[in-house]
Design a protein around this motif. Structure first.
Motif, PDB file in Angstrom:
ATOM      1  N   UNK A 136    -149.434  62.196   4.028  1.00 18.62           N
ATOM      2  CA  UNK A 136    -148.914  60.941   4.571  1.00 18.62           C
ATOM      3  C   UNK A 136    -147.752  61.187   5.535  1.00 18.62           C
ATOM      4  N   UNK A 137    -146.967  62.224   5.292  1.00 16.66           N
ATOM      5  CA  UNK A 137    -145.918  62.579   6.243  1.00 16.66           C
ATOM      6  C   UNK A 137    -146.519  62.918   7.605  1.00 16.66           C
ATOM      7  N   UNK A 138    -147.601  63.705   7.578  1.00 12.87           N
ATOM      8  CA  UNK A 138    -148.289  64.078   8.822  1.00 12.87           C
ATOM      9  C   UNK A 138    -148.853  62.847   9.535  1.00 12.87           C
ATOM     10  N   UNK A 139    -149.523  61.982   8.783  1.00 14.04           N
ATOM     11  CA  UNK A 139    -150.140  60.796   9.386  1.00 14.04           C
ATOM     12  C   UNK A 139    -149.085  59.790   9.844  1.00 14.04           C
ATOM     13  N   UNK A 140    -147.908  59.793   9.196  1.00 18.10           N
ATOM     14  CA  UNK A 140    -146.842  58.843   9.531  1.00 18.10           C
ATOM     15  C   UNK A 140    -145.835  59.372  10.522  1.00 18.10           C
ATOM     16  N   UNK A 141    -146.219  60.429  11.265  1.00 19.91           N
ATOM     17  CA  UNK A 141    -145.382  60.984  12.335  1.00 19.91           C
ATOM     18  C   UNK A 141    -144.070  61.573  11.804  1.00 19.91           C
ATOM     19  N   UNK A 142    -144.141  62.157  10.598  1.00 14.59           N
ATOM     20  CA  UNK A 142    -143.003  62.889  10.066  1.00 14.59           C
ATOM     21  C   UNK A 142    -143.134  64.372  10.373  1.00 14.59           C
ATOM     22  N   UNK A 143    -142.286  65.164   9.771  1.00 11.59           N
ATOM     23  CA  UNK A 143    -142.276  66.609   9.984  1.00 11.59           C
ATOM     24  C   UNK A 143    -143.023  67.267   8.830  1.00 11.59           C
ATOM     25  N   UNK A 144    -144.325  67.510   9.016  1.00 13.02           N
ATOM     26  CA  UNK A 144    -145.139  68.054   7.935  1.00 13.02           C
ATOM     27  C   UNK A 144    -144.764  69.494   7.600  1.00 13.02           C
ATOM     28  N   UNK A 145    -144.219  70.229   8.569  1.00 19.94           N
ATOM     29  CA  UNK A 145    -143.791  71.596   8.280  1.00 19.94           C
ATOM     30  C   UNK A 145    -142.669  71.606   7.244  1.00 19.94           C
ATOM     31  N   UNK A 146    -141.661  70.752   7.433  1.00 22.28           N
ATOM     32  CA  UNK A 146    -140.598  70.657   6.445  1.00 22.28           C
ATOM     33  C   UNK A 146    -141.118  70.089   5.125  1.00 22.28           C
ATOM     34  N   UNK A 147    -142.062  69.168   5.205  1.00 22.11           N
ATOM     35  CA  UNK A 147    -142.636  68.607   3.978  1.00 22.11           C
ATOM     36  C   UNK A 147    -143.297  69.695   3.147  1.00 22.11           C
ATOM     37  N   UNK A 148    -144.085  70.551   3.804  1.00 21.36           N
ATOM     38  CA  UNK A 148    -144.747  71.645   3.096  1.00 21.36           C
ATOM     39  C   UNK A 148    -143.727  72.587   2.485  1.00 21.36           C
ATOM     40  N   UNK A 149    -142.692  72.923   3.259  1.00 25.77           N
ATOM     41  CA  UNK A 149    -141.677  73.850   2.767  1.00 25.77           C
ATOM     42  C   UNK A 149    -140.887  73.268   1.603  1.00 25.77           C
ATOM     43  N   UNK A 150    -140.736  71.938   1.560  1.00 28.65           N
ATOM     44  CA  UNK A 150    -139.932  71.303   0.517  1.00 28.65           C
ATOM     45  C   UNK A 150    -140.665  71.174  -0.809  1.00 28.65           C
ATOM     46  N   UNK A 151    -141.994  71.227  -0.805  1.00 28.22           N
ATOM     47  CA  UNK A 151    -142.756  70.920  -2.019  1.00 28.22           C
ATOM     48  C   UNK A 151    -142.426  71.824  -3.201  1.00 28.22           C
ATOM     49  N   UNK A 152    -142.254  73.145  -3.034  1.00 24.31           N
ATOM     50  CA  UNK A 152    -141.925  73.938  -4.226  1.00 24.31           C
ATOM     51  C   UNK A 152    -140.558  73.605  -4.796  1.00 24.31           C
ATOM     52  N   UNK A 153    -139.594  73.262  -3.928  1.00 23.45           N
ATOM     53  CA  UNK A 153    -138.274  72.872  -4.416  1.00 23.45           C
ATOM     54  C   UNK A 153    -138.370  71.580  -5.212  1.00 23.45           C
ATOM     55  N   UNK A 154    -139.110  70.604  -4.693  1.00 26.96           N
ATOM     56  CA  UNK A 154    -139.291  69.338  -5.401  1.00 26.96           C
ATOM     57  C   UNK A 154    -139.979  69.560  -6.745  1.00 26.96           C
ATOM     58  N   UNK A 155    -140.984  70.417  -6.749  1.00 29.85           N
ATOM     59  CA  UNK A 155    -141.734  70.658  -7.977  1.00 29.85           C
ATOM     60  C   UNK A 155    -140.847  71.292  -9.042  1.00 29.85           C
ATOM     61  N   UNK A 156    -140.126  72.332  -8.675  1.00 28.71           N
ATOM     62  CA  UNK A 156    -139.283  73.033  -9.647  1.00 28.71           C
ATOM     63  C   UNK A 156    -138.142  72.133 -10.123  1.00 28.71           C
ATOM     64  N   UNK A 157    -137.550  71.367  -9.212  1.00 32.51           N
ATOM     65  CA  UNK A 157    -136.433  70.494  -9.592  1.00 32.51           C
ATOM     66  C   UNK A 157    -136.881  69.411 -10.565  1.00 32.51           C
ATOM     67  N   UNK A 158    -138.036  68.801 -10.327  1.00 35.50           N
ATOM     68  CA  UNK A 158    -138.469  67.719 -11.209  1.00 35.50           C
ATOM     69  C   UNK A 158    -138.887  68.241 -12.573  1.00 35.50           C
ATOM     70  N   UNK A 159    -139.504  69.424 -12.605  1.00 33.52           N
ATOM     71  CA  UNK A 159    -139.881  70.026 -13.878  1.00 33.52           C
ATOM     72  C   UNK A 159    -138.634  70.315 -14.712  1.00 33.52           C
ATOM     73  N   UNK A 160    -137.575  70.780 -14.061  1.00 31.32           N
ATOM     74  CA  UNK A 160    -136.341  71.106 -14.769  1.00 31.32           C
ATOM     75  C   UNK A 160    -135.585  69.858 -15.217  1.00 31.32           C
TER      76      UNK A 160
END
Length: 333
Positions: free
Chosen positions: A126-150
């Motif tokens: 949705x970031x890609x389709x909504x004219x966001x920065x999909x490169x940063x979105x992809x890079x952020x996903x592991x940080x988001x995943x680890x932070x929410x699990x913790x």
């Protein structure tokens, strides 16, 4: 980012993701119809649901660049905005929203499980389709995943209270599901990505796995709807409450993302990425946790399934609203 598989428009994956909303909606409707007409308990063995969920999470995690954690920290303003919004501001708003709900522990549990967990999969789409920065979105996903699990255990303790969790043996049910259905696929996906760094065959395998989350989630939603149809009918009043709560969350998330983007002076595309991150939640990652709970918590499953559907249609609204109204080209941040 170099090394990422190409995602040109018109590919099979893009086509699947563009039509995922309708696939999920049809799966839920057909599942409810089949569940009403038959005896679903004998049709869908429990191990099938768990096997599909495990496969779904593994396929999803293989698309999360877990081996590239260091890349996202290069943009400190973006990371500060993303973490502040997802793990400080939005949890505070969710806490206020809980005050508007009836005194129903299962309802609150479902809302907390699904709204406290930022999305790590279709958030990128949705970031890609909504004219966001999909490169940063992809890079952020592991940080988001680890932070929410913790942080999830801490949030549940803060919002539900230790005594309530102990009384209902909550942690005894959550911990095995968390370890078996989240940590095991997470570790396996990390090993797969490490393997892909030195194997072309493994890289092709990861690309193939990128096609699987939508079909697998469609199958999961069908089975859940079929087997939980009695709960859906029994919690009719809850459904109407959530039909107000979840759209309200989406509106609040968009405005918070807009405000934080301006506060941290982010570029337009990066600001849109923050908005899509705050609006999307990890519904099917927490679904196994809800399914592992005893019968008294069954309504939490319905809450999570309903949220995912509301969110998907909300994203259709976001795709037009975010780039044209909230953070348009003409605005200055």
């Amino acid at each position: 980012m170099s090394g990422d598989p190409p995602r040109p428009e018109g590919t099979m994956r893009d086509m699947i993701e563009r039509h995922q909303v309708w696939a999920y909606l049809i799966a839920v409707i057909v599942g409810i119809i089949v569940g009403w007409k038959t005896s679903p308990g004998t049709m869908a063995p429990e191990y099938l649901v768990w096997a599909l969920l495990g496969s779904l999470l593994y396929a999803t995690f293989t698309q999360t660049p877990l081996t590239r954690l260091s890349e996202v920290f290069r943009d400190r303003r973006f990371m500060a905005t993303l973490l502040t919004g997802n793990f400080l501001v939005m949890p505070a708003i969710i806490g206020l929203m809980l005050l508007t709900l009836p005194d129903n522990d299962a309802l609150r549990m479902g809302v907390l499980l699904v709204l406290l967990m930022p999305c790590t999969d279709w958030f990128v789409t949705f970031t890609h389709l909504g004219k966001g920065d999909s490169t940063r979105a992809i890079a952020a996903t592991p940080v988001l995943l680890i932070a929410q699990v913790a942080l999830l255990p801490l949030y549940l303790w803060l919002f539900i209270g230790e005594q309530s969790a102990v009384d209902l043996n909550l942690w005894r049910h959550l911990l095995p599901a968390f370890m078996g259905l989240i940590m095991v696929p997470l570790v396996l996906s990390l090993l797969t990505q490490k393997w892909a760094e030195c194997s072309a065959g493994a890289s092709r395998f990861i690309n193939v796995m990128g096609l699987m989350p939508v079909p697998l989630l469609t199958a999961v939603l069908f089975l859940i709807s079929m087997t939980q149809v009695s709960q859906i009918s029994a919690t009719g009043r809850i459904v109407w409450i959530l039909m107000i709560l979840f759209p309200a969350y989406l509106l609040a998330a968009a405005r918070v993302g807009q405000g934080l983007s301006r506060l941290f002076r982010l570029p337009l595309e990066t600001g849109r990425t923050v908005i899509f991150s705050l609006g999307t939640r990890n519904s099917f990652v927490v679904l196994p946790l809800a399914l592992s709970l005893p019968e008294v918590w069954n309504a939490a499953v319905i809450v999570i399934v309903l949220q995912s559907l509301v969110e998907l249609f909300g994203m259709m609204f976001y795709l037009k609203w975010v780039p044209s109204k909230l953070l348009p080209i003409r605005s200055t941040i």
